[in-house]
Design a protein around this motif. Sequence first.
Motif, PDB file in Angstrom:
ATOM      1  N   UNK A 106      38.110  51.870  48.462  1.00  0.00           N
ATOM      2  CA  UNK A 106      38.206  51.745  46.996  1.00  0.00           C
ATOM      3  C   UNK A 106      37.725  53.040  46.329  1.00  0.00           C
ATOM      4  N   UNK A 107      36.558  53.512  46.754  1.00  0.00           N
ATOM      5  CA  UNK A 107      35.965  54.680  46.091  1.00  0.00           C
ATOM      6  C   UNK A 107      36.790  55.962  46.303  1.00  0.00           C
ATOM      7  N   UNK A 153      40.868  41.687  52.175  1.00  0.00           N
ATOM      8  CA  UNK A 153      41.948  42.681  52.136  1.00  0.00           C
ATOM      9  C   UNK A 153      42.865  42.414  50.941  1.00  0.00           C
ATOM     10  N   UNK A 154      43.231  41.163  50.749  1.00  0.00           N
ATOM     11  CA  UNK A 154      44.074  40.806  49.595  1.00  0.00           C
ATOM     12  C   UNK A 154      43.341  41.062  48.282  1.00  0.00           C
ATOM     13  N   UNK A 155      42.062  40.720  48.259  1.00  0.00           N
ATOM     14  CA  UNK A 155      41.264  40.899  47.035  1.00  0.00           C
ATOM     15  C   UNK A 155      41.202  42.383  46.639  1.00  0.00           C
ATOM     16  N   UNK A 156      40.905  43.252  47.588  1.00  0.00           N
ATOM     17  CA  UNK A 156      40.813  44.687  47.283  1.00  0.00           C
ATOM     18  C   UNK A 156      42.170  45.255  46.877  1.00  0.00           C
ATOM     19  N   UNK A 160      41.726  46.041  43.063  1.00  0.00           N
ATOM     20  CA  UNK A 160      41.436  47.487  42.958  1.00  0.00           C
ATOM     21  C   UNK A 160      42.611  48.364  43.408  1.00  0.00           C
ATOM     22  N   UNK A 161      43.745  47.721  43.707  1.00  0.00           N
ATOM     23  CA  UNK A 161      44.951  48.456  44.156  1.00  0.00           C
ATOM     24  C   UNK A 161      44.728  49.287  45.417  1.00  0.00           C
TER      25      UNK A 161
END
Length: 316
Positions: A106-107, A153-156, A160-161
């Motif tokens: 994400x970062x 995995x789906x959540x990120x 957060x794309x």
Amino acid sequence: MKKILITGALGQLGSELTVALRKKYGVDNVIATDIQQPEDSPVVTDGLFEILDVTNIVRMKELIEHYSVDTIIHLAALLSAVAEAKPILAWNLNMGGLINALEMAREYDLSFFTPSSIGAFGPNTPKDQTPQVTIQRPSTMYGVTKVSGELLGDYYHQKFEVDTRSVRFPGLISYDTLPGGGTTDYAVDIYYEALRKQGYASFIDKGTYMDMMYMPDAVDAIIQLMEANSEQLVHRNAYNVSAMSVAPEDFERAIKAHIPEFNLTFDVDPIRQSIAESWPNAIDTTVASKEWGFSPRFNLEKMTEDMLIQLKKKGI
Ligand code: AKB
């Protein structure tokens, strides 16, 4: 994938994936990491290698920045039988490492791959032609971490794309590095013992079907999925993949074609047997084929022939 960091690179999957990625993307573009550093492994000696405990996010961040990583392949995790023996350690390592790797993705806007497993299914899941989308209520800690990993995995991806991708691996069979602590490990041991002793006592019972796949197909599947166009991918986390549904007596038959005196007996381990019985017999892989072209090359007979040739070359 231009600069790839692999965690758990000394494991069964990691050691062969590292070699394949170095060959395809260049030795200087693959950073293999693991918690230990054996001096004699090609993963350590033939390219970039760094020590990384995946529960240490500070160290993970340092490596990602230092090497300008753009892809993380997160493999470090405990397998099913060990996770069942040490459930708290399994939760802490499997989930702690995963959330750190996802946070880094994400970062730093990294492409992300981590394997799920047929262990993400449970006793209530349809056993045959197990659909891509179905009941997932596993009865093992390993399965709990795998389902949680798929959801994360789906959540990120949605929140957060992050470009998260995953497959549900079956038992992986390979001649290079031994698996450690899995329920499907018998399917590797059987080839070693066929050559060493012309006999094998299986800890999984007769008639117990599980999905399996040869390592070259597993490595190809990861590369193919990671190279697929993002728009093609609907079911990202995680795709059913498998090359064969087999029971111990199927291996016996395939091995006997090369070693007629081979003798299969049974010495069933109740813990691993009950894990195996909670998993599907045969999963449906059509969604992976449709969305990104999954198409394994090795069936049981082809794999057996190659395994025995390769193990003999190793002096087994
Ligand atoms: C195991 O047996 O734990 C693994 C798996 C199927 O995920 N090989």
